[in-house]
Design an enzyme around this catalytic site. Structure first.
Site, PDB file in Angstrom:
ATOM      1  N   GLY A  69      37.618  -2.559 -31.488  1.00 19.39           N
ATOM      2  CA  GLY A  69      36.531  -3.188 -30.759  1.00 19.39           C
ATOM      3  C   GLY A  69      35.187  -2.977 -31.440  1.00 19.39           C
ATOM      4  O   GLY A  69      35.069  -2.251 -32.420  1.00 19.39           O
ATOM      5  N   HIS A  99      21.808   6.750 -36.835  1.00 20.45           N
ATOM      6  CA  HIS A  99      20.845   6.577 -37.936  1.00 20.45           C
ATOM      7  C   HIS A  99      20.918   5.183 -38.561  1.00 20.45           C
ATOM      8  O   HIS A  99      20.043   4.818 -39.346  1.00 20.45           O
ATOM      9  CB  HIS A  99      21.013   7.675 -38.984  1.00 20.45           C
ATOM     10  CG  HIS A  99      22.176   7.515 -39.908  1.00 20.45           C
ATOM     11  ND1 HIS A  99      22.298   8.244 -41.070  1.00 20.45           N
ATOM     12  CD2 HIS A  99      23.294   6.742 -39.840  1.00 20.45           C
ATOM     13  CE1 HIS A  99      23.415   7.905 -41.689  1.00 20.45           C
ATOM     14  NE2 HIS A  99      24.043   7.006 -40.968  1.00 20.45           N
ATOM     15  N   LYS A 101      26.929   9.987 -37.705  1.00 29.05           N
ATOM     16  CA  LYS A 101      26.189   9.097 -38.600  1.00 29.05           C
ATOM     17  C   LYS A 101      26.232   7.656 -38.091  1.00 29.05           C
ATOM     18  O   LYS A 101      26.401   6.724 -38.862  1.00 29.05           O
ATOM     19  CB  LYS A 101      26.751   9.195 -40.016  1.00 29.05           C
ATOM     20  CG  LYS A 101      26.594  10.574 -40.642  1.00 29.05           C
ATOM     21  CD  LYS A 101      27.348  10.688 -41.954  1.00 29.05           C
ATOM     22  CE  LYS A 101      26.784   9.754 -42.989  1.00 29.05           C
ATOM     23  NZ  LYS A 101      27.528   9.868 -44.276  1.00 29.05           N
TER      24      LYS A 101
END
Length: 346
Positions: free
Chosen positions: A236, A256, A253
């Site tokens: 998804g 960011h 991560k």
């Protein structure tokens, strides 16, 4: 105005300007297979032999080998027969393809993809947007559509991210005791290296990797072995599709890559899906509160400028995003490594 003696060592400017030369030497040695050859040989080799086996010029490879010695990536022994080169331990562990902690794939991603975007850093600063259009001739409107512009490019990116978590993953997952969370979703979990570290560290947990269908397919086929039953998959787009209920959500991560509005949108969805008492773990490289460093994080933020829509942030900035979404009891742990951890609870 003070004298030039007050300015410090002017050589630092030259050292900074040579920084890209240093990285390209390491990238080139990886790409040519220098470290792999020396590991497989089991003995030091001369530049002539290395050049012959790699199919390079002797003159070119000798200069490359000597530069690697200067970088302490190789060691050289001078004998009556000539110079013989061998890997240093750091190269054996991190720069050979066969090592469990190999960083080869992230090196190749930086060399062949990131560097091309950074060529247009001046344009990125002027315009405030990523540079996929100039670097690759494709639309920059969808950063991950550009990043995954081919199966080969997607595979390089996933392998690169996996290599990062092979040396950083345990530090961020052990920053807090996560053993109370048994049902975990890793949003944007990619190739599954962080998920594998998680089930290794917390054997009573199960982790579901939630990612785009094409990413999940590659992860199943190439990165996560079928016998690893504690890791499952959910296909998804977490911005546009529902997020299932879980006790803990890992966003490593992820934030960011996006601007504040997109981050708030995603965190609000996560908060609504999260079980009461559950939480969200953010794994990011944290800027100092005065943004004076760390230098690596400042450089990562520049990379976000040329490749994504986001930026690196301070712990306080991430805390405010979490609080705006409804999370409380926010804790921050700096690992002393490249990536840190922020935990918010519902």
């Amino acid at each position: 105005m003070g004298s030039t003696e007050d300015l410090g060592d002017p050589q630092i400017i030259l050292q900074y300007s040579n920084g890209f030369l240093v990285s390209k030497v390491m990238f080139t040695a990886c790409e040519l297979g220098v470290f792999d050859l020396l590991l497989e040989s089991g003995e030091p080799l001369s530049s002539d032999v290395i050049a012959a086996r790699l199919g390079t010029s002797t003159m070119g490879v000798e200069r490359l080998l000597d530069a690697c010695v200067g970088l302490k990536l190789l060691a050289v022994e001078l004998t009556q027969e000539g110079a013989f080169y061998r890997n240093t331990e750091i190269s054996n562990v991190y720069l050979t393809k066969s090592s469990p902690k190999s960083q080869y794939h992230i090196m190749m991603y930086y060399s062949n993809t990131v560097y091309l975007c950074w060529h247009y850093l001046t344009d990125a600063v002027r315009e405030g947007r990523n540079q996929y259009e100039r670097a690759f001739g494709i639309s920059s409107e969808d950063p991950f559509g550009a990043m995954y512009r081919s199966e080969e490019e997607m595979l390089k990116f996933m392998a690169g991210q996996n290599s990062v978590w092979s040396i950083c993953g345990r530090d961020v997952l052990a920053a807090f005791d996560l053993s109370i969370f048994t049902h975990i979703y890793d949003l944007g979990g990619g190739g599954g290296a962080l998920a594998r570290e998680c089930v290794s560290l917390y054997p009573n947990s199960t982790v579901t990797i939630y990612d785009l269908p094409k990413v999940v397919q590659v992860a199943k086929e190439q990165f996560v072995p079928p016998e690893e039953h504690r890791i499952t998959f959910h296909e998804g787009d977490f911005f546009n599709n529902p997020i299932p209920e879980a006790e803990l959500y890992i966003l490593s991560k992820i934030l960011h890559d996006w601007d504040d509005d997109k981050c708030r949108q995603l965190l609000e969805k996560v908060y609504k899906a999260c079980k009461p008492g559950g939480g969200v773990l953010l794994v990011e490289s944290l800027l100092n509160e005065d943004k004076s460093g760390p230098l690596e994080t400042q450089l990562y933020s520049m990379n976000m400028l040329v490749q994504t829509e986001g930026k690196e942030r301070t712990a306080a900035e991430y805390s405010r995003l979490l609080e705006a979404a409804g999370f409380g009891e926010i804790q921050v742990r700096r690992t002393g490594k490249l990536y840190d951890a922020v935990l918010g609870r519902k």
